[in-house]
Design an enzyme around this catalytic site. Structure first.
Site, PDB file in Angstrom:
ATOM      1  N   LYS A 137      44.682  31.612  45.055  1.00 52.34           N
ATOM      2  CA  LYS A 137      43.594  32.271  45.781  1.00 52.34           C
ATOM      3  C   LYS A 137      42.905  33.268  44.862  1.00 52.34           C
ATOM      4  O   LYS A 137      43.407  34.338  44.569  1.00 52.34           O
ATOM      5  CB  LYS A 137      44.096  33.025  47.017  1.00 52.34           C
ATOM      6  CG  LYS A 137      42.927  33.330  47.950  1.00 52.34           C
ATOM      7  CD  LYS A 137      42.999  34.647  48.685  1.00 52.34           C
ATOM      8  CE  LYS A 137      42.516  35.878  48.002  1.00 52.34           C
ATOM      9  NZ  LYS A 137      41.100  35.960  47.680  1.00 52.34           N
TER      10      LYS A 137
ATOM     11  N   GLY B 224      46.851  42.563  41.423  1.00 52.17           N
ATOM     12  CA  GLY B 224      45.798  43.284  42.127  1.00 52.17           C
ATOM     13  C   GLY B 224      46.195  44.734  42.327  1.00 52.17           C
ATOM     14  O   GLY B 224      47.036  45.265  41.593  1.00 52.17           O
ATOM     15  N   SER B 225      45.626  45.358  43.330  1.00 51.95           N
ATOM     16  CA  SER B 225      45.846  46.797  43.513  1.00 51.95           C
ATOM     17  C   SER B 225      47.218  47.074  44.124  1.00 51.95           C
ATOM     18  O   SER B 225      47.801  46.230  44.818  1.00 51.95           O
ATOM     19  CB  SER B 225      44.754  47.356  44.418  1.00 51.95           C
ATOM     20  OG  SER B 225      44.846  46.745  45.690  1.00 51.95           O
ATOM     21  N   THR B 226      47.697  48.276  43.894  1.00 50.56           N
ATOM     22  CA  THR B 226      48.984  48.697  44.459  1.00 50.56           C
ATOM     23  C   THR B 226      48.909  48.738  45.987  1.00 50.56           C
ATOM     24  O   THR B 226      49.875  48.388  46.671  1.00 50.56           O
ATOM     25  CB  THR B 226      49.379  50.059  43.863  1.00 50.56           C
ATOM     26  OG1 THR B 226      49.625  49.861  42.465  1.00 50.56           O
ATOM     27  CG2 THR B 226      50.623  50.628  44.508  1.00 50.56           C
TER      28      THR B 226
ATOM     29  N   GLU C  95      51.978  42.380  40.156  1.00 50.00           N
ATOM     30  CA  GLU C  95      51.398  43.045  38.978  1.00 50.00           C
ATOM     31  C   GLU C  95      50.294  43.926  39.540  1.00 50.00           C
ATOM     32  O   GLU C  95      49.251  43.427  39.956  1.00 50.00           O
ATOM     33  CB  GLU C  95      50.811  42.025  38.001  1.00 50.00           C
ATOM     34  CG  GLU C  95      51.797  41.014  37.459  1.00 50.00           C
ATOM     35  CD  GLU C  95      52.770  41.602  36.462  1.00 50.00           C
ATOM     36  OE1 GLU C  95      52.535  42.717  35.967  1.00 50.00           O
ATOM     37  OE2 GLU C  95      53.789  40.945  36.190  1.00 50.00           O
TER      38      GLU C  95
ATOM     39  N   CYS D  96      43.651  46.739  34.058  1.00 56.25           N
ATOM     40  CA  CYS D  96      44.812  47.407  34.655  1.00 56.25           C
ATOM     41  C   CYS D  96      45.473  48.345  33.652  1.00 56.25           C
ATOM     42  O   CYS D  96      46.023  49.374  34.030  1.00 56.25           O
ATOM     43  CB  CYS D  96      45.798  46.376  35.162  1.00 56.25           C
ATOM     44  SG  CYS D  96      46.225  45.144  33.918  1.00 56.25           S
TER      45      CYS D  96
ATOM     46  N   GLU E 212      43.558  55.374  40.183  1.00 60.44           N
ATOM     47  CA  GLU E 212      42.956  54.351  39.334  1.00 60.44           C
ATOM     48  C   GLU E 212      41.466  54.227  39.673  1.00 60.44           C
ATOM     49  O   GLU E 212      41.104  53.885  40.791  1.00 60.44           O
ATOM     50  CB  GLU E 212      43.670  53.017  39.575  1.00 60.44           C
ATOM     51  CG  GLU E 212      43.247  51.938  38.617  1.00 60.44           C
ATOM     52  CD  GLU E 212      43.972  50.619  38.877  1.00 60.44           C
ATOM     53  OE1 GLU E 212      44.127  50.232  40.043  1.00 60.44           O
ATOM     54  OE2 GLU E 212      44.380  49.981  37.890  1.00 60.44           O
TER      55      GLU E 212
HETATM   56  P1  NAD Z   1      42.735  43.827  45.155  1.00 60.31           P
HETATM   57  O1  NAD Z   1      44.140  44.271  45.433  1.00 60.31           O
HETATM   58  O2  NAD Z   1      41.656  44.380  45.984  1.00 60.31           O
HETATM   59  O3  NAD Z   1      42.632  42.225  45.322  1.00 60.31           O
HETATM   60  C1  NAD Z   1      43.455  41.358  44.585  1.00 60.31           C
HETATM   61  C2  NAD Z   1      43.533  40.028  45.321  1.00 60.31           C
HETATM   62  O4  NAD Z   1      44.176  40.249  46.573  1.00 60.31           O
HETATM   63  C3  NAD Z   1      42.176  39.400  45.637  1.00 60.31           C
HETATM   64  O5  NAD Z   1      42.258  38.010  45.503  1.00 60.31           O
HETATM   65  C4  NAD Z   1      41.975  39.774  47.088  1.00 60.31           C
HETATM   66  O6  NAD Z   1      41.144  38.894  47.805  1.00 60.31           O
HETATM   67  C5  NAD Z   1      43.392  39.708  47.617  1.00 60.31           C
HETATM   68  N1  NAD Z   1      43.632  40.479  48.827  1.00 60.31           N
HETATM   69  C6  NAD Z   1      42.956  41.568  49.275  1.00 60.31           C
HETATM   70  N2  NAD Z   1      43.466  41.960  50.444  1.00 60.31           N
HETATM   71  C7  NAD Z   1      44.487  41.130  50.748  1.00 60.31           C
HETATM   72  C8  NAD Z   1      45.402  41.036  51.841  1.00 60.31           C
HETATM   73  N3  NAD Z   1      45.380  41.881  52.857  1.00 60.31           N
HETATM   74  N4  NAD Z   1      46.323  40.042  51.806  1.00 60.31           N
HETATM   75  C9  NAD Z   1      46.383  39.177  50.774  1.00 60.31           C
HETATM   76  N5  NAD Z   1      45.530  39.204  49.727  1.00 60.31           N
HETATM   77  C10 NAD Z   1      44.605  40.178  49.718  1.00 60.31           C
HETATM   78  O7  NAD Z   1      42.513  44.060  43.614  1.00 60.31           O
HETATM   79  P2  NAD Z   1      41.172  43.806  42.782  1.00 60.31           P
HETATM   80  O8  NAD Z   1      40.196  44.855  43.161  1.00 60.31           O
HETATM   81  O9  NAD Z   1      40.787  42.389  42.884  1.00 60.31           O
HETATM   82  O10 NAD Z   1      41.679  44.034  41.285  1.00 60.31           O
HETATM   83  C11 NAD Z   1      41.825  45.274  40.714  1.00 60.31           C
HETATM   84  C12 NAD Z   1      43.271  45.711  40.743  1.00 60.31           C
HETATM   85  O11 NAD Z   1      44.069  44.741  40.081  1.00 60.31           O
HETATM   86  C13 NAD Z   1      43.486  47.009  40.010  1.00 60.31           C
HETATM   87  O12 NAD Z   1      44.340  47.825  40.764  1.00 60.31           O
HETATM   88  C14 NAD Z   1      44.171  46.570  38.712  1.00 60.31           C
HETATM   89  O13 NAD Z   1      44.974  47.538  38.114  1.00 60.31           O
HETATM   90  C15 NAD Z   1      44.972  45.415  39.198  1.00 60.31           C
HETATM   91  N6  NAD Z   1      45.343  44.544  38.079  1.00 60.31           N
HETATM   92  C16 NAD Z   1      46.634  44.553  37.661  1.00 60.31           C
HETATM   93  C17 NAD Z   1      47.026  43.766  36.584  1.00 60.31           C
HETATM   94  C18 NAD Z   1      48.458  43.750  36.119  1.00 60.31           C
HETATM   95  O14 NAD Z   1      48.812  42.810  35.411  1.00 60.31           O
HETATM   96  N7  NAD Z   1      49.290  44.704  36.491  1.00 60.31           N
HETATM   97  C19 NAD Z   1      46.086  42.968  35.931  1.00 60.31           C
HETATM   98  C20 NAD Z   1      44.763  42.976  36.383  1.00 60.31           C
HETATM   99  C21 NAD Z   1      44.412  43.772  37.480  1.00 60.31           C
END
Ligand code: NAD
Length: 494
Positions: free
Chosen positions: A188, A241-243, A264, A298, A397
Site C-alpha cells: 500500500k 511512516g510516522s511514529t 520504521e 527520516c 519531526e
Molecule cells: P504516515 O505515517 O502519514 O503514512 C505512512 C503510510 O501509512 C502511508 O501509506 C499512509 O497512507 C499510511 N497510513 C496513514 N494512516 C494510516 C492508518 N490509520 N492505518 C494504516 N495506514 C495508514 O507517514 P508519511 O507522512 O507518509 O511519511 C513520513 C514519515 O515516514 C516520517 O515520520 C518519516 O520519518 C517516516 N519515515 C521513516 C523511515 C524509516 O526508515 N524509519 C523512512 C522514511 C520515512
C-alpha cells in the site's frame, strides 16, 4: 537530458492509476478515485483508485490462495532468485520512466530519482535476490538420539505500508525480502505518491512473479491501510511512516490477529560537530543532511549540535553551503532541492517555522515559500539558531529543510542532548579523535551512527531505529527476520 527534454517526456508520459490485484490492473471495487497532483506545478497527473476494505479483502484472499498453492512459496530459493533478478533488471531498464514518475509525483530532483532512487531500488531487489539461496538453517546441539532442525519459513501474507518520501525505495526495502522469502505481498503506497508502486506491479508480472503473489492497493491510510492493519488473515505488517501511525498499527494488531508488526518510524537525528572536526567537510554534510530530498528524510540531521567554541565559524560555512541548495524545478537536472510533496506538508513546515519563532529561536536563514507562480510548493532551506532541547523545533519531526542549532560545552553534554529525544533512528558525529569517535558512537542511542560523514549506507548493513523510531531492520540479511517464522523440528531417532 535538459529541463525541456524532461518536460516533453512528462507531457507524453502514460500513467497507470489503477490497483493491481491477482495479476491485473483493476479499478477500486467502489469505483472511486482520488486526484494525484504534482507538487512541481500543481497539475493533475492522473486519477488513482481509492481502494478500501473490499479491495483489501479481495487482495488478501488472492494473496492467501497464491501462498497456499505453493506456486511461489514452494519454489526453490534459486528459482525465486531468478525471477527477482529479472524484476531488478526490469526496474533498471525502465529507470527513466520510473525516475520521471517519482519526480512528478513527489517533487524530488530528477537527478536524485535517476541516480539514487531507481538504481537503489534495483540494487535492493538484486542484492536480496542474490542472498536468498545462500541462507542456511541450523542444526541444534541436541542429545544423540535426536535431530533438532532450526528452519526458516515464509510467514505467509505480508502487507507493506510505505510513505511518500522515497516511494520506490521504501517499497523495495520491504517487498524484496518479503518476496524472496516466498511470501505473498500486498503493497500500500502513500496516497501522496502512489505511481511508481503501481507501475512496478506490471514489471513484477513481466519478470514472472505469479498472479496473486504481488498486489498493489493505492488509497488512503485511514481506509485501505486501516483495513489491512485490522485484517485477520495478514501475517505480517511491515510499515514505514510516522511514529503516530506506527502506534495505531500496534493497536490494530492487538485488536485483530496479533500479526507481526515491523515499524520504521520517525526521527529527530543529532548531527554533532566537535571542535576538532574538519569544519569544511562537516559543513557540507550538515547542509546536505538537512536539504537532501527537501529535508523529507527520516534520518535528516535536523538537530545540529555544535561545540560552542566553533558555533559561529561552522554556521557561516553551513549557510554558504546552503546557497547551493536553493529550490528549483525538479525536472531541471541542475536542481538539488525540489518541491515539498504537497500543500499540506508545506503548511506543516511553515507552521513549525512560526512555532520556532514564537518559542524564541532565531531564524537566521530561509523559512520562506518561494516560486509560488509555478503553482508548486517550494521552500527555502531554513536555519534556526539559539535552539534548546525543550523547544518543539528540537523535539518534533518537521520533515522539511529546517535545521535547529544547539550548542554544547563538552562531550558529556553533547551525548546528553543527542539522546534527549523520543526517537533513535540515526546520528552523526565529526571529530579527529579516534577515542572520542568510539566513545560517542557507543553512547548514542540510535540504529545508525555515522562518523565523519552523514547518511552513508548500502544493502550490506541493516537500517532501523531504537526507541520510538521503530523495531526490526530493513536491508542486509537481517531484513529476512521480518518475513519469516523460525521453526524447531525435533526428530526422535528411535
Ligand atoms: P504516515 O505515517 O502519514 O503514512 C505512512 C503510510 O501509512 C502511508 O501509506 C499512509 O497512507 C499510511 N497510513 C496513514 N494512516 C494510516 C492508518 N490509520 N492505518 C494504516 N495506514 C495508514 O507517514 P508519511 O507522512 O507518509 O511519511 C513520513 C514519515 O515516514 C516520517 O515520520 C518519516 O520519518 C517516516 N519515515 C521513516 C523511515 C524509516 O526508515 N524509519 C523512512 C522514511 C520515512
Amino acid at each position: 537530458m535538459s529541463l525541456s527534454d524532461w518536460q516533453h517526456k512528462a507531457a507524453v508520459l502514460k500513467m497507470e492509476g489503477r490497483a493491481f490485484i491477482d495479476g491485473r490492473y483493476c479499478a477500486a471495487a467502489n469505483g472511486e478515485t482520488f486526484p494525484c497532483y504534482s507538487p512541481i506545478d500543481g497539475r493533475l497527473l492522473t486519477p488513482v483508485a481509492s481502494c478500501d476494505a473490499d479491495d483489501a479483502n479481495l487482495a488478501v484472499a488472492c494473496a492467501r490462495r497464491a501462498f497456499d498453492s505453493g506456486v511461489w512459496s514452494q519454489l526453490a530459493p534459486a528459482q525465486r532468485k531468478d525471477v527477482l533478478l529479472r524484476f531488478a533488471r526490469l526496474i533498471e531498464q525502465n529507470t527513466e520512466e520510473l525516475a520521471l514518475l517519482e519526480t512528478l509525483d513527489m517533487g524530488k530532483p530528477i537527478s536524485d530519482s535517476l541516480t539514487l532512487d531507481v538504481p537503489g531500488s534495483a540494487e535492493c531487489m538484486a542484492w536480496t535476490a542474490e542472498a536468498i539461496d545462500k541462507l542456511y538453517g541450523e542444526i541444534a546441539p541436541v542429545p544423540a538420539n535426536q535431530v533438532g532442525l532450526i528452519t526458516r519459513e515464509a510467514a505467509g501474507v505480508v502487507a507493506a505500508i510505505v510513505p511518500w518520501n522515497f516511494p520506490l525505495q521504501m517499497a523495495c526495502w520491504k517487498i524484496a525480502p518479503a518476496l524472496a522469502m516466498g511470501n505473498s505481498v500486498i503493497l500500500k503506497p502513500s496516497e501522496k505518491s502512489p505511481l511508481t508502486a503501481i507501475r512496478i506491479a506490471s514489471l513484477a508480472k513481466e519478470a514472472g512473479v505469479p498472479d496473486g503473489v504481488f498486489n498493489v492497493l493505492p488509497g488512503f491510510g485511514h481506509s485501505v491501510g486501516n483495513a489491512l492493519a485490522l485484517h485477520a488473515d495478514i501475517d505480517v505488517l511491515a510499515f514505514t511512516g510516522s511514529t503516530a501511525i506506527a502506534k495505531k498499527l500496534l493497536v490494530a494488531s492487538g485488536q485483530s490477529n496479533m500479526k507481526r508488526v515491523w515499524l520504521e518510524a520517525g526521527g529527530k537525528s543529532p548531527h554533532i560537530v566537535f571542535e576538532d572536526a574538519d569544519l569544511d567537510r562537516a559543513a557540507e554534510a550538515v547542509a546536505a543532511g538537512i536539504a537532501f530530498n527537501q529535508g523529507e528524510v527520516c534520518t535528516a540531521g535536523s538537530r545540529l549540535l555544535v561545540h560552542a567554541s566553533i558555533q559561529k565559524t561552522l554556521l557561516d560555512k553551513v549557510r554558504l553551503e546552503l546557497q547551493r541548495w536553493q529550490p528549483g524545478n525538479p525536472l531541471d537536472p541542475a536542481t538539488r532541492l525540489g518541491a515539498i510533496v504537497d500543500r499540506q506538508q508545506l503548511d506543516k513546515v511553515l507552521e513549525y517555522v512560526e512555532i520556532a519563532k514564537r518559542e524564541g529561536a532565531v531564524l537566521c536563514e530561509g523559512g520562506q515559500q518561494v516560486l509560488e507562480q509555478s503553482g508548486g510548493t517550494y521552500l527555502t532551506p531554513t536555519i534556526f539558531d539559539g535552539v534548546n532541547s525543550a523547544m518543539r523545533i528540537a523535539r518534533e519531526e518537521v520533515f522539511g529543510p529546517v535545521l535547529s542549532v544547539l550548542t554544547f560545552a563538552d562531550e558529556g553534554e553533547a551525548i546528553v542532548i543527542a539522546n534527549d529525544t523520543e526517537y533513535g533512528l540515526a546520528a552523526g558525529l565529526w571529530t579527529r579523535d579516534l577515542g572520542r569517535a568510539h566513545r560517542v558512537s557507543r553512547a548514542l542511542r540510535a540504529g545508525s551512527v555515522w562518523v565523519n560523514q552523514y547518511d552513508a549506507g548500502d544493502m550490506t548493513a541493516p537500517f532501523g531505529g531504537f526507541k520510538q523510531s521503530g523495531n526490526g531492520r530493513d536491508k542486509s540479511l537481517h531484513a529476512f527476520d521480518k518475513y519469516s517464522e523460525i521453526k524447531a523440528t525435533w526428530i526422535n531417532l528411535i
